[in-house]
Design a protein around this motif. Sequence first.
Motif, PDB file in Angstrom:
ATOM      1  N   GLY A   9       0.728  -1.176  -0.244  1.00 55.71           N
ATOM      2  CA  GLY A   9      -0.072   0.054  -0.091  1.00 55.71           C
ATOM      3  C   GLY A   9       0.892   1.183   0.043  1.00 55.71           C
ATOM      4  N   GLY A  10       0.334   2.206  -0.124  1.00 59.25           N
ATOM      5  CA  GLY A  10       0.890   3.631  -0.337  1.00 59.25           C
ATOM      6  C   GLY A  10       0.122   4.688  -0.805  1.00 59.25           C
ATOM      7  N   LEU A  11       0.562   6.048  -1.203  1.00 52.80           N
ATOM      8  CA  LEU A  11       0.393   6.813  -1.690  1.00 52.80           C
ATOM      9  C   LEU A  11       0.361   6.974  -3.271  1.00 52.80           C
ATOM     10  CD1 LEU A  11      -1.125   9.839  -1.568  1.00 52.80           C
ATOM     11  CD2 LEU A  11       0.988  10.960  -0.916  1.00 52.80           C
ATOM     12  N   VAL A  12      -0.503   7.133  -4.084  1.00 54.78           N
ATOM     13  CA  VAL A  12      -0.396   7.211  -5.401  1.00 54.78           C
ATOM     14  C   VAL A  12      -1.167   8.369  -6.003  1.00 54.78           C
ATOM     15  CG1 VAL A  12      -1.969   5.483  -6.032  1.00 54.78           C
ATOM     16  CG2 VAL A  12      -0.222   5.761  -7.424  1.00 54.78           C
ATOM     17  N   GLN A  13      -0.766   8.981  -7.371  1.00 52.99           N
ATOM     18  CA  GLN A  13      -1.489   9.771  -7.671  1.00 52.99           C
ATOM     19  C   GLN A  13      -2.734   9.062  -8.796  1.00 52.99           C
ATOM     20  OE1 GLN A  13       1.116  12.098 -10.392  1.00 52.99           O
ATOM     21  NE2 GLN A  13       1.524  13.573  -8.348  1.00 52.99           N
ATOM     22  N   PRO A  14      -3.825   9.929  -8.902  1.00 50.41           N
ATOM     23  CA  PRO A  14      -4.890   9.232  -9.718  1.00 50.41           C
ATOM     24  C   PRO A  14      -4.313   9.030 -11.058  1.00 50.41           C
ATOM     25  CG  PRO A  14      -5.451  11.300  -8.712  1.00 50.41           C
ATOM     26  CD  PRO A  14      -4.112  11.347  -8.297  1.00 50.41           C
ATOM     27  N   GLY A  15      -4.768   7.917 -11.540  1.00 55.57           N
ATOM     28  CA  GLY A  15      -4.143   7.158 -12.807  1.00 55.57           C
ATOM     29  C   GLY A  15      -2.987   6.408 -12.647  1.00 55.57           C
ATOM     30  N   GLY A  16      -2.463   6.248 -11.379  1.00 53.10           N
ATOM     31  CA  GLY A  16      -1.237   5.463 -11.138  1.00 53.10           C
ATOM     32  C   GLY A  16      -1.490   3.962 -10.815  1.00 53.10           C
ATOM     33  N   SER A  17      -0.488   3.128 -10.559  1.00 52.30           N
ATOM     34  CA  SER A  17      -0.649   1.801 -10.244  1.00 52.30           C
ATOM     35  C   SER A  17      -0.136   1.418  -8.816  1.00 52.30           C
ATOM     36  CB  SER A  17      -0.227   0.993 -11.300  1.00 52.30           C
ATOM     37  OG  SER A  17      -0.715   1.264 -12.535  1.00 52.30           O
ATOM     38  N   TRP A 109      -8.370 -12.975   8.387  1.00 52.70           N
ATOM     39  CA  TRP A 109      -8.213 -11.596   7.768  1.00 52.70           C
ATOM     40  C   TRP A 109      -6.898 -11.166   8.105  1.00 52.70           C
ATOM     41  CZ3 TRP A 109     -12.154  -9.025   5.181  1.00 52.70           C
ATOM     42  CH2 TRP A 109     -13.447  -9.652   5.096  1.00 52.70           C
ATOM     43  N   GLY A 110      -6.332 -10.372   7.098  1.00 52.96           N
ATOM     44  CA  GLY A 110      -5.272  -9.656   7.444  1.00 52.96           C
ATOM     45  C   GLY A 110      -5.296  -8.156   8.361  1.00 52.96           C
ATOM     46  N   GLN A 111      -4.335  -7.651   8.535  1.00 51.96           N
ATOM     47  CA  GLN A 111      -4.417  -6.537   9.316  1.00 51.96           C
ATOM     48  C   GLN A 111      -4.785  -5.177   8.647  1.00 51.96           C
ATOM     49  OE1 GLN A 111      -1.593  -7.651   8.341  1.00 51.96           O
ATOM     50  NE2 GLN A 111      -0.571  -5.847   7.401  1.00 51.96           N
ATOM     51  N   GLY A 112      -4.671  -5.438   7.010  1.00 45.58           N
ATOM     52  CA  GLY A 112      -4.952  -4.381   6.130  1.00 45.58           C
ATOM     53  C   GLY A 112      -3.816  -3.511   5.960  1.00 45.58           C
ATOM     54  N   THR A 113      -3.887  -2.862   4.655  1.00 41.90           N
ATOM     55  CA  THR A 113      -2.766  -1.904   4.142  1.00 41.90           C
ATOM     56  C   THR A 113      -3.556  -0.678   3.518  1.00 41.90           C
ATOM     57  OG1 THR A 113      -0.868  -1.780   2.940  1.00 41.90           O
ATOM     58  CG2 THR A 113      -2.655  -3.087   1.959  1.00 41.90           C
ATOM     59  N   GLN A 114      -2.881   0.626   3.821  1.00 41.76           N
ATOM     60  CA  GLN A 114      -3.675   1.802   3.576  1.00 41.76           C
ATOM     61  C   GLN A 114      -3.331   2.013   1.903  1.00 41.76           C
ATOM     62  OE1 GLN A 114      -5.941   4.040   5.316  1.00 41.76           O
ATOM     63  NE2 GLN A 114      -5.841   4.833   3.099  1.00 41.76           N
ATOM     64  N   VAL A 115      -4.289   2.013   1.052  1.00 38.76           N
ATOM     65  CA  VAL A 115      -3.970   2.690  -0.348  1.00 38.76           C
ATOM     66  C   VAL A 115      -4.743   4.193  -0.234  1.00 38.76           C
ATOM     67  CG1 VAL A 115      -4.613   2.696  -2.523  1.00 38.76           C
ATOM     68  CG2 VAL A 115      -3.878   0.522  -1.265  1.00 38.76           C
ATOM     69  N   THR A 116      -4.084   5.208  -0.694  1.00 36.92           N
ATOM     70  CA  THR A 116      -4.397   6.311  -0.823  1.00 36.92           C
ATOM     71  C   THR A 116      -4.240   7.111  -2.284  1.00 36.92           C
ATOM     72  OG1 THR A 116      -4.036   7.039   1.539  1.00 36.92           O
ATOM     73  CG2 THR A 116      -4.352   9.057   0.225  1.00 36.92           C
ATOM     74  N   VAL A 117      -5.044   7.491  -2.957  1.00 38.48           N
ATOM     75  CA  VAL A 117      -5.094   7.842  -4.291  1.00 38.48           C
ATOM     76  C   VAL A 117      -5.474   9.323  -4.314  1.00 38.48           C
ATOM     77  CG1 VAL A 117      -5.599   7.837  -6.722  1.00 38.48           C
ATOM     78  CG2 VAL A 117      -5.787   5.752  -5.101  1.00 38.48           C
ATOM     79  N   SER A 118      -4.350  10.359  -4.487  1.00 35.57           N
ATOM     80  CA  SER A 118      -4.476  11.693  -4.202  1.00 35.57           C
ATOM     81  C   SER A 118      -3.421  12.428  -5.101  1.00 35.57           C
ATOM     82  CB  SER A 118      -4.576  12.066  -2.824  1.00 35.57           C
ATOM     83  OG  SER A 118      -4.538  13.670  -2.800  1.00 35.57           O
ATOM     84  N   SER A 119      -3.695  13.827  -5.677  1.00 38.27           N
ATOM     85  CA  SER A 119      -2.731  14.216  -6.239  1.00 38.27           C
ATOM     86  C   SER A 119      -1.996  15.479  -5.322  1.00 38.27           C
ATOM     87  CB  SER A 119      -3.213  15.222  -7.535  1.00 38.27           C
ATOM     88  OG  SER A 119      -4.531  15.836  -7.149  1.00 38.27           O
TER      89      SER A 119
END
Length: 119
Positions: A9-17, A109-119
């Motif tokens: 997981g992590g921070l990614v810009q819109p349109g990213g992967s 269940w796993g503990q989860g991973t944060q995905v943030t999609v933001s510019s």
Amino acid sequence: QVQLVESGGGLVQPGGSLRLSCAASGFTFTRYAMSWYRQAPGKEREMVAAITSTGSSATYADSVKGRFTISRDNTKNTVDLQMNSLKPEDTAVYYCAARPFTSNQYDYWGQGTQVTVSS
């Protein structure tokens, strides 16, 4: 000891992967269907993608069809979620979950991973 450990997981810009990975241990992985769920703040948890125990079939939420791909490696006990063309509305905590192929109930269940999609 059963473990499902998500990563990627992590921070990614819109349109990213991003590619999420879930490493399983402590149970017979090949007897379990695997799924990815997500939960955004203030929203209910929803299933994103699921794959059968053999990997022969996968299903997706309508909101991610054509953008996300679930896969598994039964030799490594891992399940991945490749996420392309990410949108801000994909922002959530993503969870890996394991369900016996003979049941509709998730055991682990796993503990989860944060995905943030933001510019």
